[in-house]
Design a protein around this motif. Structure first.
Motif, PDB file in Angstrom:
ATOM      1  N   VAL A 168       2.525   5.622  -2.800  1.00  0.00           N
ATOM      2  CA  VAL A 168       1.615   6.363  -3.673  1.00  0.00           C
ATOM      3  C   VAL A 168       1.203   7.668  -2.998  1.00  0.00           C
ATOM      4  O   VAL A 168       1.194   7.768  -1.775  1.00  0.00           O
ATOM      5  CB  VAL A 168       0.359   5.530  -4.018  1.00  0.00           C
ATOM      6  CG1 VAL A 168       0.739   4.304  -4.816  1.00  0.00           C
ATOM      7  CG2 VAL A 168      -0.392   5.117  -2.768  1.00  0.00           C
ATOM      8  N   GLU A 213      -2.773  -0.034  -9.496  1.00  0.00           N
ATOM      9  CA  GLU A 213      -1.887   1.089  -9.160  1.00  0.00           C
ATOM     10  C   GLU A 213      -2.643   2.417  -9.128  1.00  0.00           C
ATOM     11  O   GLU A 213      -2.132   3.450  -9.532  1.00  0.00           O
ATOM     12  CB  GLU A 213      -0.711   1.151 -10.132  1.00  0.00           C
ATOM     13  CG  GLU A 213       0.168  -0.097 -10.093  1.00  0.00           C
ATOM     14  CD  GLU A 213       1.371  -0.008 -11.010  1.00  0.00           C
ATOM     15  OE1 GLU A 213       1.446   0.964 -11.798  1.00  0.00           O
ATOM     16  OE2 GLU A 213       2.226  -0.900 -10.948  1.00  0.00           O
ATOM     17  N   GLU A 215      -2.558   4.040   4.968  1.00  0.00           N
ATOM     18  CA  GLU A 215      -2.213   2.621   4.892  1.00  0.00           C
ATOM     19  C   GLU A 215      -1.838   2.013   6.242  1.00  0.00           C
ATOM     20  O   GLU A 215      -2.186   0.859   6.539  1.00  0.00           O
ATOM     21  CB  GLU A 215      -1.078   2.377   3.887  1.00  0.00           C
ATOM     22  CG  GLU A 215       0.189   3.135   4.133  1.00  0.00           C
ATOM     23  CD  GLU A 215       0.259   4.430   3.349  1.00  0.00           C
ATOM     24  OE1 GLU A 215       1.374   4.916   3.126  1.00  0.00           O
ATOM     25  OE2 GLU A 215      -0.807   4.957   2.978  1.00  0.00           O
ATOM     26  N   GLY A 263      -7.510   8.702  -9.035  1.00  0.00           N
ATOM     27  CA  GLY A 263      -7.618   8.165  -7.682  1.00  0.00           C
ATOM     28  C   GLY A 263      -9.010   7.607  -7.450  1.00  0.00           C
ATOM     29  O   GLY A 263      -9.910   7.749  -8.292  1.00  0.00           O
ATOM     30  N   ARG A 285      -1.500  10.030  -1.854  1.00  0.00           N
ATOM     31  CA  ARG A 285      -2.926   9.978  -1.550  1.00  0.00           C
ATOM     32  C   ARG A 285      -3.528  11.377  -1.333  1.00  0.00           C
ATOM     33  O   ARG A 285      -4.713  11.493  -1.035  1.00  0.00           O
ATOM     34  CB  ARG A 285      -3.163   9.118  -0.303  1.00  0.00           C
ATOM     35  CG  ARG A 285      -2.642   7.703  -0.462  1.00  0.00           C
ATOM     36  CD  ARG A 285      -3.036   6.812   0.702  1.00  0.00           C
ATOM     37  NE  ARG A 285      -2.356   5.534   0.602  1.00  0.00           N
ATOM     38  CZ  ARG A 285      -2.736   4.540  -0.198  1.00  0.00           C
ATOM     39  NH1 ARG A 285      -3.809   4.691  -0.942  1.00  0.00           N
ATOM     40  NH2 ARG A 285      -2.066   3.409  -0.253  1.00  0.00           N
ATOM     41  N   PRO A 338      -4.373   5.011  -6.481  1.00  0.00           N
ATOM     42  CA  PRO A 338      -4.408   5.272  -5.046  1.00  0.00           C
ATOM     43  C   PRO A 338      -5.829   5.447  -4.525  1.00  0.00           C
ATOM     44  O   PRO A 338      -6.633   6.172  -5.118  1.00  0.00           O
ATOM     45  CB  PRO A 338      -3.615   6.580  -4.902  1.00  0.00           C
ATOM     46  CG  PRO A 338      -3.767   7.262  -6.218  1.00  0.00           C
ATOM     47  CD  PRO A 338      -3.838   6.156  -7.247  1.00  0.00           C
ATOM     48  N   GLU A 389      -4.844  -1.556  -5.321  1.00  0.00           N
ATOM     49  CA  GLU A 389      -3.551  -0.887  -5.371  1.00  0.00           C
ATOM     50  C   GLU A 389      -2.454  -1.798  -5.909  1.00  0.00           C
ATOM     51  O   GLU A 389      -1.489  -1.332  -6.508  1.00  0.00           O
ATOM     52  CB  GLU A 389      -3.210  -0.336  -3.999  1.00  0.00           C
ATOM     53  CG  GLU A 389      -4.260   0.631  -3.490  1.00  0.00           C
ATOM     54  CD  GLU A 389      -3.677   1.787  -2.712  1.00  0.00           C
ATOM     55  OE1 GLU A 389      -2.487   1.758  -2.385  1.00  0.00           O
ATOM     56  OE2 GLU A 389      -4.446   2.725  -2.420  1.00  0.00           O
ATOM     57  N   SER A 390      -2.602  -3.102  -5.701  1.00  0.00           N
ATOM     58  CA  SER A 390      -1.611  -4.044  -6.219  1.00  0.00           C
ATOM     59  C   SER A 390      -1.754  -4.241  -7.720  1.00  0.00           C
ATOM     60  O   SER A 390      -0.761  -4.277  -8.444  1.00  0.00           O
ATOM     61  CB  SER A 390      -1.753  -5.392  -5.499  1.00  0.00           C
ATOM     62  OG  SER A 390      -0.884  -6.357  -6.054  1.00  0.00           O
ATOM     63  N   LEU A 426       0.796  -1.224   0.000  1.00  0.00           N
ATOM     64  CA  LEU A 426       0.000   0.000   0.000  1.00  0.00           C
ATOM     65  C   LEU A 426       0.831   1.276   0.000  1.00  0.00           C
ATOM     66  O   LEU A 426       0.278   2.373  -0.108  1.00  0.00           O
ATOM     67  CB  LEU A 426      -0.924   0.008   1.224  1.00  0.00           C
ATOM     68  CG  LEU A 426      -1.978  -1.101   1.283  1.00  0.00           C
ATOM     69  CD1 LEU A 426      -2.665  -1.120   2.644  1.00  0.00           C
ATOM     70  CD2 LEU A 426      -3.000  -0.939   0.168  1.00  0.00           C
TER      71      LEU A 426
END
Length: 324
Positions: free
Chosen positions: A113, A293, A313, A270, A115, A295, A289-290, A110
């Motif tokens: 990135v 990608e 996170e 996002g 946010r 956020p 997110e994995s 996580l």
């Protein structure tokens, strides 16, 4: 691997569910809206997952079955494989060390990135998109309320011109949020409404324009092209759309990933996950997110105007596994 370690893994991963069913209590302090809310709403399928993991961990084919259970809990293939592999490679038989490995890998997935809500331009332009029923309109109002609470002057562009009574619903929410609404005629051109809202925001020297768009199915090409037109028209005088935020219903779990992929191709920057107070699908954040990608910037934790929480996170992992 020590059975005690796998017992810990079962409990830790089961806690993914504890984060979602219990409705978070409204709190007055910002810190309480973070860790406290993230720590409460996850209990919907805890008993089921715990029982399943206990059963899996008692058999010899533990790795494959453990990964299957994580995937079934909406963590996604990539994130599940990484977590299982990290614990396996650690070779630890100490429960505290195993817990640390799980925590570290989740945070790593996580991390890295941005946010923050990107607010650039005069005014900053934020376009909010999503499918029907995701909670988009109420999220627009909640976002405007957050901005007003930070001392900004938001204007809302009501570019959902197709849904009956959409303007009325948005006006009620906007009044509570302390934001002005610019609307158009029912059935009118959404891009024209968005452009008029931008001109009004400039005339009123507003800091931020938040544009509410009509819900659309990601498989409908004409509707997606209409969204592209809105973004294009907003930038035709040299302005720049700072954020395109996709609102997704957390209860869809892995089922929401295809729609997120399609919207990502339209320039989404996002995501906001709604209905996290009543869902057993919180693990989907790791999948998003994995795999995508994108956020996650906010989560909706309730029906109140202030039930929009910045995603963190570390607080999220604490909610899944308990404090370090």
């Amino acid at each position: 691997m020590n059975p005690v370690v796998w017992g810990l893994v079962a409990v830790a991963l089961a806690a993914v569910i504890v984060w979602l069913v219990l409705r978070s209590r409204r709190s007055s302090g910002a810190s309480e809206r973070g860790a406290a809310r993230l720590g409460q709403p996850l209990a919907a399928t805890r008993s089921r997952l715990a029982a399943r993991l206990d059963s899996v961990l008692s058999r010899s084919s533990v790795w494959e079955e453990l990964q299957d259970e994580l995937i079934a809990s909406d963590l996604g293939v990539g994130a599940s494989a990484r977590i299982v592999d990290a614990v396996r490679r650690s070779g630890t038989s100490d429960p505290a060390e195993a817990r640390s490995v799980i925590r570290t890998e989740m945070v790593r997935i996580l991390s890295g990135v941005d946010r923050r809500l990107n607010l650039r331009g005069d005014p900053s332009i934020v376009v909010v998109v999503g499918v029907n029923g995701a909670g988009k309109t109420t999220t627009v109002a909640k976002l405007a309320a957050r901005l007003a609470g930070e001392g900004r002057t938001p204007v809302i562009g009501a570019a959902d011109t197709f849904r009956p009574a959409a303007d009325t619903q948005l006006a009620v929410w906007a009044e509570r949020a302390g934001a002005q609404v610019i609307s158009g005629q029912a059935g009118g051109d959404p891009a024209a409404v968005a452009y008029d809202a931008l001109r009004a925001a400039k005339a009123r020297r507003a800091d931020v324009l938040v544009v509410d768009t009509a819900g659309r199915f990601e498989t409908r090409h004409n509707l997606m092209q209409e969204l592209a037109k809105i973004i294009r028209v907003l930038g035709r005088d040299g302005d720049e759309v700072a954020e395109v935020l996709l609102v997704m219903d957390a209860t869809t779990g892995q089922g929401g990933l295809p729609q997120a992929r399609r919207f990502a191709g339209m320039g989404v920057t996002g995501m906001i996950l709604t209905k996290m107070d009543g869902s057993a699908k919180g693990g989907v954040i790791l999948a998003i997110e994995s795999e995508l990608e994108l956020p996650v910037k906010y989560i909706g934790t309730g029906e109140g105007l202030d039930d929009l929480v910045e995603f963190d996170e570390s607080e999220f992992v604490d909610a899944l596994l308990g404090p370090a």
